[in-house]
Design a protein around this motif. Structure first.
Motif, PDB file in Angstrom:
ATOM      1  N   UNK A  96       7.462  -3.427  -3.524  1.00  0.00           N
ATOM      2  CA  UNK A  96       7.549  -2.491  -4.639  1.00  0.00           C
ATOM      3  C   UNK A  96       6.879  -1.166  -4.317  1.00  0.00           C
ATOM      4  N   UNK A  97       5.708  -1.221  -3.678  1.00  0.00           N
ATOM      5  CA  UNK A  97       4.979   0.001  -3.340  1.00  0.00           C
ATOM      6  C   UNK A  97       5.413   0.585  -1.998  1.00  0.00           C
ATOM      7  N   UNK A  98       6.280  -0.132  -1.290  1.00  0.00           N
ATOM      8  CA  UNK A  98       6.764   0.311   0.025  1.00  0.00           C
ATOM      9  C   UNK A  98       5.593   0.600   0.965  1.00  0.00           C
ATOM     10  N   UNK A  99       4.708  -0.369   1.085  1.00  0.00           N
ATOM     11  CA  UNK A  99       3.548  -0.211   1.944  1.00  0.00           C
ATOM     12  C   UNK A  99       3.962  -0.154   3.404  1.00  0.00           C
ATOM     13  N   UNK A 100       3.369   0.764   4.133  1.00  0.00           N
ATOM     14  CA  UNK A 100       3.574   0.790   5.584  1.00  0.00           C
ATOM     15  C   UNK A 100       2.788  -0.353   6.216  1.00  0.00           C
ATOM     16  N   UNK A 101       3.022  -0.581   7.491  1.00  0.00           N
ATOM     17  CA  UNK A 101       2.264  -1.620   8.191  1.00  0.00           C
ATOM     18  C   UNK A 101       0.773  -1.304   8.149  1.00  0.00           C
ATOM     19  N   UNK A 102       0.437  -0.007   8.280  1.00  0.00           N
ATOM     20  CA  UNK A 102      -0.972   0.386   8.213  1.00  0.00           C
ATOM     21  C   UNK A 102      -1.521   0.156   6.808  1.00  0.00           C
ATOM     22  N   UNK A 103      -0.749   0.547   5.782  1.00  0.00           N
ATOM     23  CA  UNK A 103      -1.199   0.355   4.412  1.00  0.00           C
ATOM     24  C   UNK A 103      -1.366  -1.124   4.070  1.00  0.00           C
ATOM     25  N   UNK A 104      -0.476  -1.940   4.579  1.00  0.00           N
ATOM     26  CA  UNK A 104      -0.551  -3.387   4.352  1.00  0.00           C
ATOM     27  C   UNK A 104      -1.835  -3.959   4.969  1.00  0.00           C
TER      28      UNK A 104
ATOM     29  N   UNK B 178       1.255  12.601   3.892  1.00  0.00           N
ATOM     30  CA  UNK B 178       1.369  11.164   3.669  1.00  0.00           C
ATOM     31  C   UNK B 178       0.618  10.336   4.700  1.00  0.00           C
ATOM     32  N   UNK B 179       0.731  10.668   6.007  1.00  0.00           N
ATOM     33  CA  UNK B 179      -0.005   9.881   7.007  1.00  0.00           C
ATOM     34  C   UNK B 179      -1.516   9.903   6.803  1.00  0.00           C
ATOM     35  N   UNK B 180      -2.063  11.036   6.334  1.00  0.00           N
ATOM     36  CA  UNK B 180      -3.502  11.074   6.074  1.00  0.00           C
ATOM     37  C   UNK B 180      -3.856  10.181   4.883  1.00  0.00           C
ATOM     38  N   UNK B 181      -3.062  10.268   3.818  1.00  0.00           N
ATOM     39  CA  UNK B 181      -3.321   9.437   2.640  1.00  0.00           C
ATOM     40  C   UNK B 181      -3.180   7.957   2.960  1.00  0.00           C
ATOM     41  N   UNK B 182      -2.295   7.629   3.891  1.00  0.00           N
ATOM     42  CA  UNK B 182      -2.086   6.227   4.263  1.00  0.00           C
ATOM     43  C   UNK B 182      -3.321   5.640   4.936  1.00  0.00           C
ATOM     44  N   UNK B 183      -4.177   6.505   5.488  1.00  0.00           N
ATOM     45  CA  UNK B 183      -5.393   6.051   6.156  1.00  0.00           C
ATOM     46  C   UNK B 183      -6.575   5.926   5.201  1.00  0.00           C
ATOM     47  N   UNK B 184      -6.376   6.259   3.941  1.00  0.00           N
ATOM     48  CA  UNK B 184      -7.435   6.160   2.939  1.00  0.00           C
ATOM     49  C   UNK B 184      -7.212   4.879   2.145  1.00  0.00           C
ATOM     50  N   UNK B 185      -8.150   3.955   2.212  1.00  0.00           N
ATOM     51  CA  UNK B 185      -7.964   2.605   1.666  1.00  0.00           C
ATOM     52  C   UNK B 185      -8.024   2.560   0.147  1.00  0.00           C
ATOM     53  N   UNK B 186      -8.914   3.362  -0.440  1.00  0.00           N
ATOM     54  CA  UNK B 186      -9.168   3.281  -1.879  1.00  0.00           C
ATOM     55  C   UNK B 186      -8.902   4.628  -2.523  1.00  0.00           C
TER      56      UNK B 186
ATOM     57  N   UNK C 295     -12.439   3.867   3.650  1.00  0.00           N
ATOM     58  CA  UNK C 295     -12.270   5.252   3.237  1.00  0.00           C
ATOM     59  C   UNK C 295     -11.936   5.312   1.753  1.00  0.00           C
ATOM     60  N   UNK C 296     -12.413   6.366   1.067  1.00  0.00           N
ATOM     61  CA  UNK C 296     -12.283   6.457  -0.384  1.00  0.00           C
ATOM     62  C   UNK C 296     -11.901   7.879  -0.784  1.00  0.00           C
ATOM     63  N   UNK C 297     -10.947   7.984  -1.688  1.00  0.00           N
ATOM     64  CA  UNK C 297     -10.555   9.270  -2.269  1.00  0.00           C
ATOM     65  C   UNK C 297     -10.746   9.211  -3.771  1.00  0.00           C
ATOM     66  N   UNK C 298     -11.514  10.157  -4.311  1.00  0.00           N
ATOM     67  CA  UNK C 298     -11.726  10.251  -5.751  1.00  0.00           C
ATOM     68  C   UNK C 298     -11.007  11.497  -6.280  1.00  0.00           C
TER      69      UNK C 298
END
Length: 498
Positions: free
Chosen positions: A453-461, A374-382, A211-214
């Motif tokens: 540092x970025x406090x990545x969630x398990x999904x974000x990681x 935030x949960x929606x943004x966490x599902x966007x990889x790029x 997934x990509x957000x520009x």
């Protein structure tokens, strides 16, 4: 005597067998349909009566009862017209009831006896193949039904020709399988001037199914970049093309049985409702996220969508399917999509642009971006920033590398993912993820530092690891290294830092 003709009821992409039972008995003249039928099915008696009248047949002055079994299964749609007419003709002795036992019938009747198209014929044909039956369907959809291998198909244009075939007085031609549509012309990456970072992110997204957000000011080329994506994605495999065609069939958008190998690209307007995006409505139909199955769902002006509508995408993006729950039905549609989104940094569109001063200051950007959860943004990889393009950039000659060159690298990376047992790296999980995306020691050290540092969630990681695996594939590396981790981290969580 009770005559029985088989048909189907559609629940998502599943076809449930339904028996149309017709009884003509003594009593006051009456024509009734029972079995949890909706308005369209109840109106079948008027269409059936008119179609028989057009053939010169009149209903007997008796009590006619049509039962749709099982009675507790909701029935909706006009495709019950043809099986009801055939069951009635069999009960009247016009045609052989036993002969009809080998067929499943779907189709809408016109008042003059013509058989009109109805959604879901491909689903019905696939169901017929599982129960070793033939399919009777409208002539315009015979080519669609032939995509179900080994299923005998009768595709009459009207009720009279179907009866003639069943009696042996004429022979209906065997329908021919529909064509494979040629790939439509797409925008070439050579048309994009500058934006090297965004083009690199687009290539990574295409190669890994990420997934990509520009985010960038108006006119910076976000929509142009998104339109180039279809030109660099690999074709659908035959199995995937059948999956996509099944969704199109039940939605009624599969034209003339023509199956496409091009991945779907859906771009709904930001005024779309939740039912339009995820599916639903009075008669549950697939939404845009299902119509984009195995393709691209492009959401332009992302914050302008209703927040509840956007958050309804959270479950489909994670699981690859969408569940539509209603009081009388629970339907599941496939929704394995690649989300590509574009947005301005703020309401005025020019936050962080050099030389621009917004009257509302930093609040303009923060409040606008806060529309995205935030949960929606966490599902966007790029997450990538698309800077404004200057007039000087537009005068430069086109880049030497276009969609053709990028598509070759994307296809190679996708082939590597298939070797790992998945369609793309975005589907890596569990043991596969640990085996194929495990970084070397330097990469692991950087990854741990960044995660804290970025406090990545398990999904974000997990998603960051998948992106790093794709970056490594594009570079031809066997193992994920520090540079691959670093590039994957550079695309994480842009929103909120503006």
């Amino acid at each position: 005597m009770v005559a029985v003709v088989r048909t189907v009821a559609y629940l998502g992409l599943e076809a449930r067998q339904v028996e149309v039972q017709c009884q003509v008995a003594s009593g006051l003249p009456r024509f009734s349909i029972v079995g949890l039928a909706d308005k369209a099915v109840s109106e079948s008696r008027e269409r059936v009566q008119a179609a028989l009248s057009a053939m010169g047949l009149a209903l007997p002055p008796k009590r006619i009862t049509i039962n749709l079994s099982p009675a507790d299964l909701p029935k909706d749609g006009s495709h019950y017209d043809l099986p009801i007419a055939l069951a009635l003709l069999a009960a009247m002795g016009v045609t052989d009831a036993e002969q009809l036992g080998d067929w499943i019938a779907v189709g809408e009747l016109s008042l003059d006896g013509r058989i009109a198209p109805s959604p879901g014929v491909l689903i019905a044909a696939l169901h017929a193949s599982t129960v070793e039956a033939g399919l009777i369907c409208p002539a315009d959809q015979g080519s669609e039904a032939k995509w179900a291998s080994g299923v005998p198909v009768l595709a009459p244009r009207d009720l009279a020709s179907l009866l003639g075939h069943l009696k042996g007085s004429q022979v209906l031609p065997d329908p021919v399988r529909g064509d494979v549509e040629p790939a439509p012309p797409t925008t070439d990456l050579k048309q994009v001037k500058g934006q090297e970072t965004a083009k690199r992110a687009m290539e990574i997204a295409a190669a890994g199914g990420h997934n990509l957000l520009m985010m960038g000011p108006p006119g910076s080329g976000k929509s142009l970049l998104a339109s180039c994506l279809s030109g660099i994605l690999p074709e659908l495999t035959p199995t995937e093309a059948l999956e996509v065609s099944m969704v199109q069939s039940v939605a009624g958008t599969l034209s003339s049985g023509r199956v496409s190998r091009t991945r779907p690209f859906r771009a709904p307007h930001h005024s779309a409702s939740m039912a339009a995006l995820t599916g639903g409505g009075l008669k549950v139909r697939p939404g845009e996220v299902s119509l984009a199955h195995l393709g691209v769902l492009f959401l332009d002006e992302l914050p302008e969508f209703q927040r509840a509508v956007l958050d309804s995408l959270r479950q489909p993006l994670e699981t690859g399917h969408v569940d539509v729950a209603r009081a009388n039905a629970h339907v599941s549609f496939p929704a394995r999509v690649q989300l590509i989104a574009a947005m301005n940094p703020c309401r005025c569109g020019h936050a962080s642009e050099p030389g621009h001063v917004c009257a509302r200051g930093a609040r303009c950007a923060s409040e606008y971006q806060a529309r995205l959860s935030g949960p929606l943004l966490d599902r966007i990889d790029l997450h990538v920033e698309v800077a404004a393009v200057s007039a000087m950039d537009l005068t430069l000659p086109p880049p030497t590398e276009g969609s053709e060159e990028v598509a070759r690298r994307v296809a190679w990376a996708r082939a590597k993912a298939v070797d790992r047992g998945v369609r793309s790296n975005a589907e890596l999980e569990g043991e596969n993820l640990e085996t194929f995306a495990a970084p070397d020691d330097d990469g692991r050290a950087l990854m741990m530092q960044a995660a804290q540092k970025l406090r990545l969630s398990a999904r974000g990681y997990t998603r960051m690891l998948r992106v790093a695996r794709t970056v490594a594939d594009l570079s031809g590396a066997q193992q994920v290294g520090r540079l691959h981790i670093a590039e994957a981290l550079s695309y994480r969580q842009m929103i909120g830092r503006t």
